[in-house]
Design a protein around this motif. Sequence first.
Motif, short mmCIF file in Angstrom:
data_model
loop_
_atom_site.label_atom_id
_atom_site.label_comp_id
_atom_site.label_asym_id
_atom_site.label_seq_id
_atom_site.Cartn_x
_atom_site.Cartn_y
_atom_site.Cartn_z
N LEU A 106 0.85 -1.14 0.08
CA LEU A 106 0.05 0.04 0.02
C LEU A 106 0.96 1.32 -0.12
O LEU A 106 0.67 2.25 -0.87
CB LEU A 106 -0.92 -0.06 1.19
N LEU A 107 1.93 1.34 0.83
CA LEU A 107 2.59 2.61 1.02
C LEU A 107 3.60 2.63 -0.11
O LEU A 107 3.69 3.64 -0.47
CB LEU A 107 3.44 2.38 2.37
N GLY A 108 4.14 1.57 -0.71
CA GLY A 108 5.02 1.58 -1.75
C GLY A 108 4.49 2.14 -2.99
O GLY A 108 4.84 2.89 -3.77
N VAL A 109 3.23 1.74 -3.35
CA VAL A 109 2.40 2.08 -4.55
C VAL A 109 2.06 3.77 -4.46
O VAL A 109 1.97 4.39 -5.20
CB VAL A 109 1.25 1.07 -4.71
N THR A 110 1.67 4.01 -3.15
CA THR A 110 1.10 5.30 -2.88
C THR A 110 2.39 6.34 -3.05
O THR A 110 2.14 7.24 -3.69
CB THR A 110 0.47 5.28 -1.55
N GLU A 111 3.50 5.74 -2.65
CA GLU A 111 4.72 6.62 -2.76
C GLU A 111 4.95 6.66 -4.09
O GLU A 111 5.44 7.80 -4.58
CB GLU A 111 5.84 6.19 -1.92
N CYS A 112 5.18 5.57 -4.94
CA CYS A 112 5.18 5.77 -6.30
C CYS A 112 4.37 6.60 -7.07
O CYS A 112 4.96 7.42 -7.91
CB CYS A 112 5.07 4.30 -6.89
N LEU A 113 3.01 6.61 -6.79
CA LEU A 113 2.25 7.71 -7.56
C LEU A 113 2.23 9.13 -7.08
O LEU A 113 2.24 10.13 -7.90
CB LEU A 113 0.94 7.17 -6.97
N PHE A 146 -5.29 12.18 -2.14
CA PHE A 146 -6.25 10.96 -1.89
C PHE A 146 -6.28 9.92 -3.18
O PHE A 146 -6.50 8.83 -2.80
CB PHE A 146 -7.45 11.75 -1.86
N GLY A 147 -6.40 10.25 -4.35
CA GLY A 147 -6.15 9.19 -5.47
C GLY A 147 -4.93 8.28 -5.24
O GLY A 147 -5.15 7.09 -5.69
N SER A 148 -3.90 8.83 -4.90
CA SER A 148 -2.52 8.08 -4.59
C SER A 148 -2.77 7.24 -3.75
O SER A 148 -2.50 5.88 -3.95
CB SER A 148 -1.50 8.97 -4.56
N GLY A 204 3.16 -3.48 -13.04
CA GLY A 204 3.78 -2.80 -14.21
C GLY A 204 3.04 -1.84 -14.75
O GLY A 204 3.75 -0.69 -15.13
N SER A 205 1.73 -1.84 -14.60
CA SER A 205 0.87 -0.83 -15.13
C SER A 205 1.08 0.54 -14.32
O SER A 205 1.02 1.79 -14.87
CB SER A 205 -0.74 -1.26 -14.93
N ILE A 206 1.39 0.23 -12.92
CA ILE A 206 1.35 1.60 -12.02
C ILE A 206 2.84 2.20 -12.29
O ILE A 206 2.73 3.49 -12.62
CB ILE A 206 0.96 1.31 -10.44
N LEU A 207 3.70 1.52 -12.48
CA LEU A 207 5.15 1.99 -12.96
C LEU A 207 5.10 2.56 -14.20
O LEU A 207 5.76 3.55 -14.14
CB LEU A 207 6.27 0.84 -12.79
N MET A 208 4.46 1.79 -15.05
CA MET A 208 4.48 2.53 -16.39
C MET A 208 3.81 3.77 -16.46
O MET A 208 4.30 4.96 -17.29
CB MET A 208 3.79 1.65 -17.52
N LEU A 246 16.34 13.47 -8.15
CA LEU A 246 17.34 12.38 -7.59
C LEU A 246 16.35 11.48 -6.82
O LEU A 246 16.87 10.36 -6.85
CB LEU A 246 18.42 13.37 -6.51
N GLY A 247 15.67 11.79 -6.13
CA GLY A 247 14.88 10.97 -5.23
C GLY A 247 13.93 10.05 -6.07
O GLY A 247 13.78 8.76 -5.78
N VAL A 248 13.66 10.38 -7.23
CA VAL A 248 12.72 9.53 -8.38
C VAL A 248 13.68 8.49 -8.49
O VAL A 248 13.60 7.21 -8.77
CB VAL A 248 12.15 10.22 -9.34
N ILE A 249 14.98 8.75 -9.33
CA ILE A 249 15.97 7.96 -9.68
C ILE A 249 16.27 6.73 -8.74
O ILE A 249 16.30 5.68 -9.14
CB ILE A 249 17.23 8.63 -10.33
N ILE A 250 16.60 7.26 -7.46
CA ILE A 250 17.00 6.29 -6.50
C ILE A 250 15.68 5.47 -6.22
O ILE A 250 15.88 4.13 -6.08
CB ILE A 250 17.29 6.74 -5.21
N PHE A 251 14.53 5.78 -6.12
CA PHE A 251 13.25 4.98 -5.52
C PHE A 251 12.89 4.06 -6.66
O PHE A 251 12.88 2.74 -6.52
CB PHE A 251 12.17 5.93 -5.20
N TYR A 252 12.80 4.62 -8.01
CA TYR A 252 12.26 3.78 -9.02
C TYR A 252 13.36 2.81 -9.45
O TYR A 252 13.08 1.69 -9.88
CB TYR A 252 12.01 4.49 -10.29
N GLY A 253 14.69 3.08 -9.33
CA GLY A 253 15.83 2.07 -9.77
C GLY A 253 15.59 0.98 -8.96
O GLY A 253 15.80 -0.20 -9.59
N SER A 254 15.71 1.15 -7.73
CA SER A 254 15.62 -0.17 -6.68
C SER A 254 14.33 -0.94 -7.09
O SER A 254 14.33 -2.10 -6.74
CB SER A 254 15.90 0.41 -5.26
#
Length: 315
Positions: A106-113, A146-148, A204-208, A246-254
């Motif tokens: 839940l928290l990982g997907v929310t942070e991604c969005l 809220f949507g995230s 994959g859909s959320i990441l894409m 920088l935060g995006v690169i670190i998070f999405y890369g891992s």
Amino acid sequence: MDRRNNTNLSDFVLTGLTDSQELQLVLFTLFLLVYLISILGNAGMILIIHLDIQLHTPMYFFLSNLSLLDISYTNVITPKTLENLLISSKSISYMSCFTQMYFFVLLGVTECLLLSTMAYDRYVAICNPLYYPVVMSKRLCCCLVFGSYLIGLMNSTINVLFMNRLHFCDSNVIHHFFCDTSPLLALSCTDTHGTELMIFILVGSILMVSLITISVSYLSILSTILKIASTSGKQKAFSTCASHLLGVIIFYGSVIFTYLKPRKSYSLGKDQVASVFYTIVIPMLNPLIYSLRNKEVKNAVLRAMQKRRGTRPLK
């Protein structure tokens, strides 16, 4: 969740990160320090943003929510990890394991969005500055956050419902330091192809969608910055989004390294290192990235300190 209908196991055993007692003590000390910095850093960010009226803008509204997510994120994983580094019995109940996995997803997907939402915010601020106050209204910002959370909740619920259909009958040893989908899928004694496909499609859909939003936003930002005549203007424009990038690169890369691959590619050592990074280290790095590289946050801290001492605050 009816555990009896899905498995004859009463609990799982987490193998942890290492069997060496000396190394466990070193990791405990290190992770405890990182945990405390994460909690204090993110709580400090939320407090500073709340107290300083000059930071009551959409960007810092999103940033305060990111800090709240990081506090929740690290509390889902780190306390149990610290406990297992000190005790010989590393068991976790079936319900606790699935609860940990539920909130982790839940928290990982929310942070991604939320990170993609912050990219859109930077796009509007740099590419359409005159319309920024109108476009990024308080109502829209609240709806985006809220949507995230809502999408994260839905994704996590579907994930756990599918995982709960699996049987765990041959072994109860999870080769990981927390309850994640990949090691649990590897542990199952039933066919997991349907569940794997569902998770791959959802993640994959959320990441894409998130990566497309971020990529389009930053390509537009880069195009706008290159059109700025003065060097100082370019530097100022880039500095407003450098921390987020920088935060995006670190998070999405891992995350991409860990999850967007089939189960047979699962590697205990490599995946554990990546997991330590995005579950324990990144929540500590985010407040450092967004504060040390952010002049407005530094000034807000100085104003708070000067106000406490009774001196005239900075403007």
